[in-house]
Design a protein around this motif. Structure first.
Motif, PDB file in Angstrom:
ATOM      1  N   TYR A 110       0.846  -1.202  -0.213  1.00 19.36           N
ATOM      2  CA  TYR A 110      -0.022  -0.186  -0.163  1.00 19.36           C
ATOM      3  C   TYR A 110       1.093   1.152  -0.126  1.00 19.36           C
ATOM      4  CZ  TYR A 110      -3.416   3.149   1.720  1.00 19.36           C
ATOM      5  OH  TYR A 110      -3.896   4.437   1.479  1.00 19.36           O
ATOM      6  N   ASN A 111       0.941   1.490  -0.957  1.00 15.60           N
ATOM      7  CA  ASN A 111       1.649   2.772  -1.319  1.00 15.60           C
ATOM      8  C   ASN A 111       0.603   4.231  -0.475  1.00 15.60           C
ATOM      9  OD1 ASN A 111       2.747   5.199  -2.061  1.00 15.60           O
ATOM     10  ND2 ASN A 111       3.875   4.877  -3.445  1.00 15.60           N
ATOM     11  N   GLU A 112       0.629   4.850   0.486  1.00 20.76           N
ATOM     12  CA  GLU A 112      -0.209   5.604   1.043  1.00 20.76           C
ATOM     13  C   GLU A 112       0.027   6.660  -0.034  1.00 20.76           C
ATOM     14  OE1 GLU A 112      -1.763   7.148   4.555  1.00 20.76           O
ATOM     15  OE2 GLU A 112      -0.565   6.292   4.702  1.00 20.76           O
ATOM     16  N   SER A 114       0.811   8.047  -3.245  1.00 17.43           N
ATOM     17  CA  SER A 114       0.982   7.312  -3.919  1.00 17.43           C
ATOM     18  C   SER A 114      -0.608   6.994  -3.657  1.00 17.43           C
ATOM     19  CB  SER A 114       1.454   6.468  -4.979  1.00 17.43           C
ATOM     20  OG  SER A 114       2.953   7.027  -5.244  1.00 17.43           O
ATOM     21  N   ASP A 115      -0.780   6.741  -2.898  1.00 16.87           N
ATOM     22  CA  ASP A 115      -2.562   6.435  -3.381  1.00 16.87           C
ATOM     23  C   ASP A 115      -3.127   5.088  -4.306  1.00 16.87           C
ATOM     24  OD1 ASP A 115      -5.667   5.836  -2.053  1.00 16.87           O
ATOM     25  OD2 ASP A 115      -5.647   7.316  -3.488  1.00 16.87           O
ATOM     26  N   PHE A 116      -2.136   4.169  -4.321  1.00 18.73           N
ATOM     27  CA  PHE A 116      -2.250   2.959  -4.812  1.00 18.73           C
ATOM     28  C   PHE A 116      -2.161   1.333  -4.247  1.00 18.73           C
ATOM     29  CE2 PHE A 116       1.888   3.285  -6.693  1.00 18.73           C
ATOM     30  CZ  PHE A 116       2.694   2.264  -5.922  1.00 18.73           C
ATOM     31  N   VAL A 117      -2.812   0.532  -4.214  1.00 15.64           N
ATOM     32  CA  VAL A 117      -2.821  -1.004  -3.439  1.00 15.64           C
ATOM     33  C   VAL A 117      -2.687  -1.850  -4.609  1.00 15.64           C
ATOM     34  CG1 VAL A 117      -3.239  -2.704  -2.250  1.00 15.64           C
ATOM     35  CG2 VAL A 117      -4.416  -0.849  -1.428  1.00 15.64           C
ATOM     36  N   ASP A 126     -15.814  -9.196  -0.261  1.00 15.80           N
ATOM     37  CA  ASP A 126     -15.334  -8.709   1.226  1.00 15.80           C
ATOM     38  C   ASP A 126     -14.419  -8.516   2.222  1.00 15.80           C
ATOM     39  OD1 ASP A 126     -17.926 -10.515   0.470  1.00 15.80           O
ATOM     40  OD2 ASP A 126     -16.562 -11.987   0.807  1.00 15.80           O
ATOM     41  N   TRP A 127     -13.273  -7.497   1.519  1.00 16.90           N
ATOM     42  CA  TRP A 127     -12.239  -7.379   2.668  1.00 16.90           C
ATOM     43  C   TRP A 127     -12.834  -6.063   2.122  1.00 16.90           C
ATOM     44  CZ3 TRP A 127      -7.393  -9.972   1.242  1.00 16.90           C
ATOM     45  CH2 TRP A 127      -7.611 -11.349   1.870  1.00 16.90           C
ATOM     46  N   ASP A 128     -12.766  -4.344   2.889  1.00 18.87           N
ATOM     47  CA  ASP A 128     -12.007  -3.603   3.055  1.00 18.87           C
ATOM     48  C   ASP A 128     -10.824  -3.019   3.443  1.00 18.87           C
ATOM     49  OD1 ASP A 128     -11.727  -4.039   6.002  1.00 18.87           O
ATOM     50  OD2 ASP A 128     -13.275  -2.744   6.306  1.00 18.87           O
ATOM     51  N   LEU A 129     -10.446  -2.411   3.309  1.00 21.73           N
ATOM     52  CA  LEU A 129      -8.420  -2.404   2.918  1.00 21.73           C
ATOM     53  C   LEU A 129      -8.166  -2.245   4.707  1.00 21.73           C
ATOM     54  CD1 LEU A 129      -6.364  -1.126   1.581  1.00 21.73           C
ATOM     55  CD2 LEU A 129      -6.998   0.774   2.367  1.00 21.73           C
ATOM     56  N   ALA A 130      -8.316  -2.036   5.800  1.00 27.41           N
ATOM     57  CA  ALA A 130      -8.109  -2.641   6.904  1.00 27.41           C
ATOM     58  C   ALA A 130      -7.732  -3.988   6.850  1.00 27.41           C
ATOM     59  CB  ALA A 130      -8.744  -1.970   7.769  1.00 27.41           C
ATOM     60  N   THR A 131      -9.158  -4.596   6.229  1.00 23.38           N
ATOM     61  CA  THR A 131      -8.932  -6.404   6.394  1.00 23.38           C
ATOM     62  C   THR A 131      -7.982  -6.737   5.337  1.00 23.38           C
ATOM     63  OG1 THR A 131     -11.409  -6.172   6.990  1.00 23.38           O
ATOM     64  CG2 THR A 131     -10.318  -8.211   6.702  1.00 23.38           C
ATOM     65  N   ALA A 132      -7.986  -6.452   4.363  1.00 25.40           N
ATOM     66  CA  ALA A 132      -6.731  -6.921   3.501  1.00 25.40           C
ATOM     67  C   ALA A 132      -5.404  -6.547   3.702  1.00 25.40           C
ATOM     68  CB  ALA A 132      -6.852  -6.020   1.732  1.00 25.40           C
ATOM     69  N   LYS A 133      -5.067  -4.996   4.214  1.00 24.96           N
ATOM     70  CA  LYS A 133      -3.318  -5.336   4.788  1.00 24.96           C
ATOM     71  C   LYS A 133      -4.478  -6.121   6.200  1.00 24.96           C
ATOM     72  CE  LYS A 133      -2.079  -0.964   5.851  1.00 24.96           C
ATOM     73  NZ  LYS A 133      -2.868   0.702   6.105  1.00 24.96           N
ATOM     74  N   ALA A 134      -4.671  -6.448   6.939  1.00 22.36           N
ATOM     75  CA  ALA A 134      -4.732  -7.341   7.895  1.00 22.36           C
ATOM     76  C   ALA A 134      -3.823  -8.991   7.386  1.00 22.36           C
ATOM     77  CB  ALA A 134      -5.718  -7.153   8.467  1.00 22.36           C
ATOM     78  N   PHE A 218     -13.650  -1.801  -4.655  1.00 17.01           N
ATOM     79  CA  PHE A 218     -13.484  -1.620  -5.687  1.00 17.01           C
ATOM     80  C   PHE A 218     -14.317  -0.014  -6.482  1.00 17.01           C
ATOM     81  CE2 PHE A 218     -13.789  -6.054  -5.393  1.00 17.01           C
ATOM     82  CZ  PHE A 218     -12.481  -6.384  -4.367  1.00 17.01           C
ATOM     83  N   LYS A 219     -14.738   0.827  -5.901  1.00 14.81           N
ATOM     84  CA  LYS A 219     -14.949   1.792  -6.419  1.00 14.81           C
ATOM     85  C   LYS A 219     -14.371   3.353  -6.397  1.00 14.81           C
ATOM     86  CE  LYS A 219     -18.668  -0.191  -8.405  1.00 14.81           C
ATOM     87  NZ  LYS A 219     -18.437  -1.231  -7.334  1.00 14.81           N
ATOM     88  N   THR A 220     -13.836   2.598  -5.002  1.00 15.75           N
ATOM     89  CA  THR A 220     -12.330   4.259  -4.292  1.00 15.75           C
ATOM     90  C   THR A 220     -11.116   4.285  -4.144  1.00 15.75           C
ATOM     91  OG1 THR A 220     -13.326   2.951  -1.825  1.00 15.75           O
ATOM     92  CG2 THR A 220     -14.717   4.513  -2.891  1.00 15.75           C
ATOM     93  N   GLN A 221     -10.319   2.843  -4.351  1.00 15.63           N
ATOM     94  CA  GLN A 221      -8.897   2.688  -4.440  1.00 15.63           C
ATOM     95  C   GLN A 221      -8.343   2.505  -5.657  1.00 15.63           C
ATOM     96  OE1 GLN A 221      -7.520   2.576  -1.134  1.00 15.63           O
ATOM     97  NE2 GLN A 221      -5.912   3.413  -2.721  1.00 15.63           N
TER      98      GLN A 221
END
Length: 272
Positions: A110-112, A114-117, A126-134, A218-221
């Motif tokens: 996660y490049n915060e 530059s805002d890309f994963v 079924d994941w949000d970003l926090a869950t994906a990172k965890a 998937f609509k925002t990140q």
């Protein structure tokens, strides 16, 4: 200073070098991100590993399914696939060092700023970003510090195919590995499908690409991934960047300069 992202290498070292020359990549100023699968079907997998490793902090890859399979063969868990051209890696004097380095690469970046994963295959519907990172961190810790031999020995299964926060242990880790390194299509109820590798327009109607699932993330990140060579020239949502364009299959290698979203491509220079 520029940020470049490139799709699956799959041992296509010559094409990567031509792309780096084309953009005048400077490791002292620029950063290179790679979507995984550094190795496998191309004839210079060893050179690809050595190059990315040698770039140090100027390059960052994620683990792909072929990278994990290489680790499993190095551990004696699986045999080398007939079409994989990795003998040079096994015969290299720095073999153990390269495998150890590969095992310590992440599943998600996660490049915060530059805002890309970036992942190899994608993010669970079924994941949000926090869950994906965890979930990525849980697998990474096991691969890097835990009983990685046990995990790699038992990761070869397609179940569970649906996320639940109640998943624990090996099932939770396996689901995460499959999402990050194997996923393409999902059912409408978000179950993962691993059988279909067809182009999107030829897939069964009950399947949809993971990034078209109804996940707000998937609509925002901005999401960057590789893995899916048959997506080449298939339109994706504007914040979804599919960078595997099938160089090893005779197509081309694709690189994206993040700052201005300019694409660079290099046709395959040989038949692999």
């Amino acid at each position: 200073m520029a940020t470049y992202l490139v799709g699956d290498l799959q041992g296509c070292y010559d094409e990567l070098q031509l792309l780096l020359d084309k953009v005048q990549f400077d490791p002292n100023q620029d950063k290179l991100y790679l979507t995984g699968d550094l190795v496998a079907r191309g004839d210079k997998s060893l050179e690809c590993l050595r190059l990315v490793k040698s770039l140090g902090d100027s390059a960052q890859t994620v683990l792909g399914n072929h990278d994990l399979h290489l680790i499993s063969t190095a551990l004696g868990i699986k045999k080398v696939k007939p079409k994989d051209r990795v003998d040079a890696i096994f015969n290299a004097p720095d073999f153990a060092e390269l495998i150890n380095w590969l095992r310590h690469q992440p599943l998600l970046v996660y490049n915060e700023e530059s805002d890309f994963v970036m992942t190899h295959a994608g993010i669970s519907p079924d994941w949000d970003l926090a869950t994906a990172k965890a979930c990525a961190k849980e697998v990474e810790q096991e691969l890097q510090q835990g009983d990685y031999h046990y995990l790699i020995s038992n990761m070869y299964d397609s179940l569970p195919d649906r996320w639940s926060p109640e998943l624990q242990g090996l099932e939770r880790l396996r689901y995460s590995i499959n999402v990050f390194t194997r996923m393409r299509f999902c059912y409408l109820d978000h179950r993962l499908d691993f059988a279909c590798k067809a182009p999107v327009d030829q897939a069964p109607p009950e399947l949809t690409p993971w990034f078209n699932s109804d996940n707000p993330l998937f609509k925002t990140q901005n999401l960057v991934f590789g893995h899916w060579a048959s997506l080449v020239d298939t339109p994706t949502p504007e914040n979804i960047y599919a960078l595997d364009t099938g160089c090893v299959w005779g197509n081309r290698m694709t690189m994206l300069r993040w700052e201005d979203r300019q694409y660079f491509s290099q046709s395959a220079v040989k038949n692999y």
